[in-house]
Design an enzyme around this catalytic site. Structure first.
Site, PDB file in Angstrom:
ATOM      1  N   TYR A 145       0.840  -1.177  -0.001  1.00 15.28           N
ATOM      2  CA  TYR A 145       0.023  -0.305  -0.010  1.00 15.28           C
ATOM      3  C   TYR A 145       0.782   1.230   0.140  1.00 15.28           C
ATOM      4  CZ  TYR A 145      -3.038   3.704   2.377  1.00 15.28           C
ATOM      5  OH  TYR A 145      -3.461   4.743   2.653  1.00 15.28           O
ATOM      6  N   ASP A 230      -1.964  -6.515   9.368  1.00 14.74           N
ATOM      7  CA  ASP A 230      -2.764  -5.535   9.131  1.00 14.74           C
ATOM      8  C   ASP A 230      -3.888  -6.159   8.481  1.00 14.74           C
ATOM      9  OD1 ASP A 230      -4.485  -3.587   7.819  1.00 14.74           O
ATOM     10  OD2 ASP A 230      -2.755  -1.936   7.730  1.00 14.74           O
ATOM     11  N   LYS A 273     -13.088  -0.530   5.490  1.00 16.46           N
ATOM     12  CA  LYS A 273     -13.364  -1.454   4.460  1.00 16.46           C
ATOM     13  C   LYS A 273     -14.258  -2.251   4.420  1.00 16.46           C
ATOM     14  CE  LYS A 273      -9.302   0.616   3.201  1.00 16.46           C
ATOM     15  NZ  LYS A 273      -9.672   1.905   2.117  1.00 16.46           N
TER      16      LYS A 273
END
Length: 472
Positions: A145, A230, A273
């Site tokens: 990311y 994560d 999300k």
């Protein structure tokens, strides 16, 4: 005397990355089906907008929660006053139970070990402050990311050392890649404090295999370092294989009996999300290390989740029937949208990495590059943004070691908009193939005429929009 700090004037935030630049181009010319049908379609933002109707329906059916009432009586004043930065107990309990539900109830979470944060961005940075000193390093598998360059490094001074993964084995983490990254850090005189992975992966849209997770646990045990997992996309896994949380591996007897490893594995989660609520700024750290929990809780005072948000979501996440239905339906919608994108790209001659999660696909456009270089990747990206009107994220912004890969988001738009985006890209690929054939014929027929036509085209472009061709 300097009036500003080095932090204020430095250029290490990462805002000049093509990942963020694409957003800026979109914001200047955003697509709207009526008001701006030729605008840029945002495919560089990993938002989940496919299940808003489910959330809105729950709010409509639970007016007390949305109106900050308890048993019909307003608790506005109670919520408006200062709250302990440990968080509302009801919300932490509901969040811990939702985290278990998302993981198929294969693991459970203790609310006392949860630390609330203003999104996963804040949670990851807080962990950096807790686990590392400026100049220490964390190892991250590539591609990763782009925001991590900001989240992990900018204010903490922590360094990132890439674990280079490759397409030949679907970007899986290997033992040799881990060791090479560790040795690379040592050669740079960096002390490695841990490994950070995203599972499911952003940008790959894949879940870590159990073999990869076992490899990571073996590695951090041998090196006596931390693992941050994560897992903010854990509720988006819509196809097999199933999601395996780091917490599930940790509950294995050989690790649960080892206090050192037990305390060195940390989970990051958020509702941005899975529930599609990035604007609510709800993130969390989960750790078995009491010292980390205590320190992170103190630090959370710099990025609290509002009491009103906690109250509303505590009620929503405590609704077991709603949560079960939402998780199932949301995954169904994500899968349908992903399959639509993949089939559309295949029709255009573009392949994707096989994925089973996330809000995006990892797309291989290397065959469209003028050369196998990152300069050519950026040239292609600029054409897709300016000429095609699609903001996608180039692989180089994700630190991919192979040019030609792009992250393409599919969950932040309607099916109609996604179909338009696919048609735009398909037309571009067809025109590119046509241009290639024409240019090839010109080279063989008359190189001089070909150069003259190219020069004419360059002059026309410069005079018509004021930009040089390399800006397009």
């Amino acid at each position: 005397m300097k009036l500003l700090s080095r932090k204020a004037t430095c250029n290490s935030h990462g805002q000049d990355s093509s990942y963020f630049l694409g957003w800026q181009k979109y914001e200047k010319n955003p697509y709207h089906e009526i008001e701006n049908p030729n605008g840029i379609i945002q495919m560089g933002l990993a938002e989940n907008q496919l299940s808003f109707d489910l959330l809105e329906s729950w709010i409509e059916n639970n007016p007390d929660a949305a109106g900050f009432k308890r048993d019909g009586q307003s608790i506005f004043r109670e919520l408006a006053l200062f709250q302990d930065y440990h968080g509302l107990p009801d919300f932490k309990k509901a969040l811990a139970e939702f985290m278990s539900e998302v993981r198929g109830n294969k693991v459970s979470f203790d609310p006392e070990k949860l630390v609330l944060a203003a999104g996963a961005t804040s949670a990851n940075e807080t962990l950096m402050f807790c686990l590392a000193e400026p100049g220490d390093a964390f190892l991250l598998p590539t591609p990763y990311y782009p925001g991590f360059d900001r989240d992990l490094k900018w204010r903490t001074g922590v360094e990132i050392v890439p674990i280079h993964c490759h397409s030949k084995n679907n970007f899986w983490i290997t033992e040799s890649a881990l060791e090479e990254a560790y040795q690379s850090a040592q050669k740079q005189n960096l002390r490695v404090k841990g490994v950070l992975v995203t599972n499911p992966s952003n940008p790959l849209g894949t879940t870590l295999t159990r073999d990869e997770l076992n490899l990571l646990f073996t590695f951090i045990t041998a090196k006596q370092i931390h693992l941050i997992s994560d897992e903010i996309y854990s509720g988006t896994v819509f196809s097999s294989p199933d999601f395996v949380s780091a917490m599930e591996i940790l509950t294995d007897e050989k690790y649960s009996m080892d206090t050192e490893v037990w305390n060195r594995v940390h989970i990051v989660y958020s509702l941005s999300k899975d529930l599609g609520l990035p604007g609510f700024r709800v993130g969390a750290i989960y750790s078995n290390d009491d010292v980390v929990v205590a320190a992170a809780t103190k630090m959370s005072s710099f990025g609290l989740v509002s009491s009103q948000t906690q109250y509303l979501l505590a009620k929503m996440l405590s609704d077991e029937k709603f949560c079960k239905n939402y998780i199932v339906e949301n995954k169904k919608r994500l899968k349908q949208q992903q399959e639509m994108l993949i089939s559309g790209l295949q029709a255009a001659g573009i392949r994707c990495l096989k994925s089973n999660a996330g809000l995006f696909c990892w797309v291989d456009m290397s065959h469209l590059l003028s050369s196998k270089t990152f300069d050519a990747e950026m040239d292609l990206w600029k054409k897709i943004v300016y000429d095609v009107g699609l903001n996608i994220s180039p692989g180089s912004s994700c630190h991919c070691s192979e040019p030609g890969w792009f992250r393409v988001c599919f969950a932040n738009m309607s099916a109609e908009t996604l179909n338009l985006a696919i048609q735009r890209l398909k037309s571009f690929v067809q025109s590119t193939a046509g241009d290639t054939r024409i240019n090839s014929q010109r080279i063989h027929q008359s190189p001089k005429n070909s150069r003259r036509r190219s020069l004419t085209k360059w002059v026309f472009r410069l005079s018509s929009d004021g930009r040089e061709p390399d800006e397009r």
